[in-house]
Design a protein around this motif. Sequence first.
Motif, short mmCIF file in Angstrom:
data_model
loop_
_atom_site.label_atom_id
_atom_site.label_comp_id
_atom_site.label_asym_id
_atom_site.label_seq_id
_atom_site.Cartn_x
_atom_site.Cartn_y
_atom_site.Cartn_z
N THR A 110 27.25 51.84 -126.04
CA THR A 110 27.10 50.40 -125.86
C THR A 110 28.46 49.74 -125.64
OG1 THR A 110 25.30 50.58 -127.45
CG2 THR A 110 25.92 48.37 -126.77
N TYR A 111 29.43 50.19 -126.45
CA TYR A 111 30.78 49.63 -126.30
C TYR A 111 31.32 49.91 -124.90
CZ TYR A 111 35.82 49.28 -126.62
OH TYR A 111 37.13 48.97 -126.35
N GLU A 112 31.11 51.16 -124.43
CA GLU A 112 31.63 51.54 -123.11
C GLU A 112 31.07 50.67 -121.99
OE1 GLU A 112 31.40 55.63 -121.98
OE2 GLU A 112 32.64 56.28 -123.67
N ALA B 292 32.55 47.14 -122.27
CA ALA B 292 33.96 47.09 -121.90
C ALA B 292 34.21 47.65 -120.49
CB ALA B 292 34.78 47.86 -122.92
N THR C 213 26.47 53.44 -130.52
CA THR C 213 27.46 52.36 -130.58
C THR C 213 28.57 52.58 -129.56
OG1 THR C 213 28.27 53.54 -132.51
CG2 THR C 213 27.22 51.43 -132.91
N ARG C 214 29.02 53.82 -129.42
CA ARG C 214 30.10 54.04 -128.47
C ARG C 214 29.63 53.79 -127.02
NH1 ARG C 214 34.04 59.12 -127.36
NH2 ARG C 214 34.27 58.68 -125.15
#
Lengths: 61, 800
Positions: B264-266, B269, B261-262
Amino acid sequence: MSVIYILISLSIVIAVVFFTAFIIAVKNGQFDDSHTPAIRILFDSESKQKQTNKYNKSKNK
Amino acid sequence: MLKFAHLLRGIMGKSCFHCGIEFENESFVVDQKDFCCIGCKTVYEILSEHELHSYYDIEKNPGISPLQFVGKFDYLDNKDISDQLLEFDENGIQIVNLFIPNIHCSSCIWVLEQANKLNLHIKDAQVTFPKKTVRLVYNSSSLSLKELVVLLASIGYPPKINLENKNTEKQVTDRSLLYKIGVAGFSFGNVMLLSFPEYFEVSEFWLDQYKPVFRWLMFAFSLPVVFYAASDYFISAYKSLKKGILNIDLPIALGVFVLFTRSTYEIIAHTGQGFFDSLTGLLFFLLVGRYFQQKTYAFLSFERSYKSYFPIGVTVIKDGMEENIQVKDVKKGDRILIRNEEIIPVDSILMKGNAEIDYSFVTGESNPIHKALGDKIYAGGKQKDQPIEIQAIRSVSQSYLTQLWSKDSMKNQEKSQDFALTNKISKYFTLVILIVAFSTLGFWLWWDPGYAAYVFSAVLIIACPCALALAEPFTLGNLLRIYGKRGFYLKNGQVINRMAEISSIIFDKTGTITANDQSKIHYHGMELNTHEQALLKSTLRGSNHPLSRQLYNMLRSQNILTMDDFKETAGKGIEATFEKDTIKVGSASFLNHKAATKVENTSVHISTNNNYKGKFVLQNMYREGVFELFKNLSKHYEIAILSGDNAQEEENLTKRSPSGTKMFFNQKPEDKYNYIKDHQKEGSKMLMIGDGLNDAGALKESHVGIAVSENVNVFSPACDAILDASKLKDLDKYLRLSKMGVHIIHLSFVISFLYNVIGLSFAVTGNLSPVVAAILMPLSSISIVAFTTLSTYYVSRKLT
């Protein structure tokens, strides 16, 4: 289009080819028995060798 | 006491060309080659007739002497039975997969795969060596399954057919782990390639332009890893949470989830490249670790019950006709024909014939018992003489022996297969990690809230216990392999953990610390002269009683005299006359000799011309190094011997065993089982070592049950490990090795904690960059694997 796209897609295609080859090999049971085929391959060559030996001998006579 | 050494077998002579057994008796000679028995000779003749000489070129003395099998496979004519064995049966072609325990060398593979030369109707034969099976395709219109099996048996490869391989049907081999490794490895390689440019963190026009493409490709590659390859970890974590246990898969699943998840978020963003490289690499190593410890011994079975010991079918006599039926269909009152070497399938009464029942597998009593007509015979014995007829008095499932298995205790609790040590640690590990993560979160929320989520996830990522999770499977997997090479086959790695906890060791006597076939023969009495020796040997020659055969083989060869008169009274003895001399061989009562011994020994008494001469006493031979082993073990463990036999050996055993060794005789299977059960209730962890069905209950109940077997393929009761009988003397070393293994795991835990401390110091301070993660995480995994592998090899080399 930049050449990098072609290179990357090429490299991925090659990787996918090897990956599928691996999956097919597993599916066909290539990894189920790693011992017997290794021995079996030696038999064939041996019996052929015998035949050629016989052949050579009869030739020599 | 006069030792009759010169009477006993001298230096051995010839060795059999087929099976390699050394023998002294007159040999069968064909083509100037010696054979020990007619069976071996026949096999040689069959093979040479079909020009399969090469069999003997591949390995020296590859053969196995064929056993008597006349009528043994008759039940295969029963269609119900044969249908259950066949894999395929259509259009006159049948395919069958047979388990042949005798497969042991490359010559075996060769000759079995040449089966079509032996019989034209066999189309194809393929051996799977690790499982010791052969798959045969044949023409069923011209060759029946029974004929095929008899053909295999006649060349020394009798298949083992029983209810067990009937029930297991066609097993679908589970290859999903290999697929998962393939997927993870494929993704790992590609992601590494794609993430490499960003490791250097240079801002360059070219790199900046293609960053998003590279990142989204990595995302795409990680999808199958997270959703397919890692699925087992998520499922296991979910299950453990549901049960309220914190197992090792939970932090792994949590780590994978946070990583994904992190990352993917990175990339959404545009703040970084994520940790896809670490994610895929981590799963690849974990799966390889799983594959590594999956080592199993396909040809051994640790879950056998009485069913695999019993034959699949029996011959029933109905209205004077022989009929083959399945063993489970035997009803009370059926008349059953039992041939030599066949197992009695059901409690019954002897109706006809001379019964010499070998109960060694049931009671531990080593010598055959004679039964008179009308005597009750319990299931599980083996007939050792001419065919007999018996009448069933119970059904198979109600027999004395089989009832042992229907007890609840025999069915219940499968011993845990989880990684006990790791799970114990991971409980605290998970708690500590969560505490660290949340306190860091709290600190950063107060210090710099914008960074808090970033640091929080970094802690969870780096704390992912991959090194911790790898330590146990690799150590145990490696030890399994090391044990296996030394003739000690464990059911799974957890047995090693349990072995390290053992506090006392229980031995069975007959068949475990004594060898089944070998006996030492002592002679007590007046010395026999040469003539009497010749008489004795010639007399024994005509008898089929197992004791006579044993004694005959032990005696030195003599001129064989043809006796004028020979009379054998079943179960009692032999009386023979040669010219003027008569000789009597047999039990004390047969010779009218008052036996002075208190305990009934297994002995053969001799008299000539009604003068009592003496007796041969057969003594169990203890396995090599057993007492040495007792001595070594008694330093660290409590030792006890539970024997189903009578107490005749007590004195001898007490003398030779270290003081403090407890001994119990005349133990029934239930007694052994209860002994283990009661003592384990008191908190001691017991290691049971046994060999027969009579030990089955005890083996199952004990903390670790080891079955000793002279031929590991043939049969052993349900157990945790099978030990090659010749390696029994090394048991203390194996136990020490298991303790060292547990130490190695503990050390690996320490190392992986050190890595975690380093990693956490990066994460807590908010400095965990993808490069650091990509170096630290695989490094910790690989160094743990290297450490466990090297240290297990080092330790085992030093110990054995």
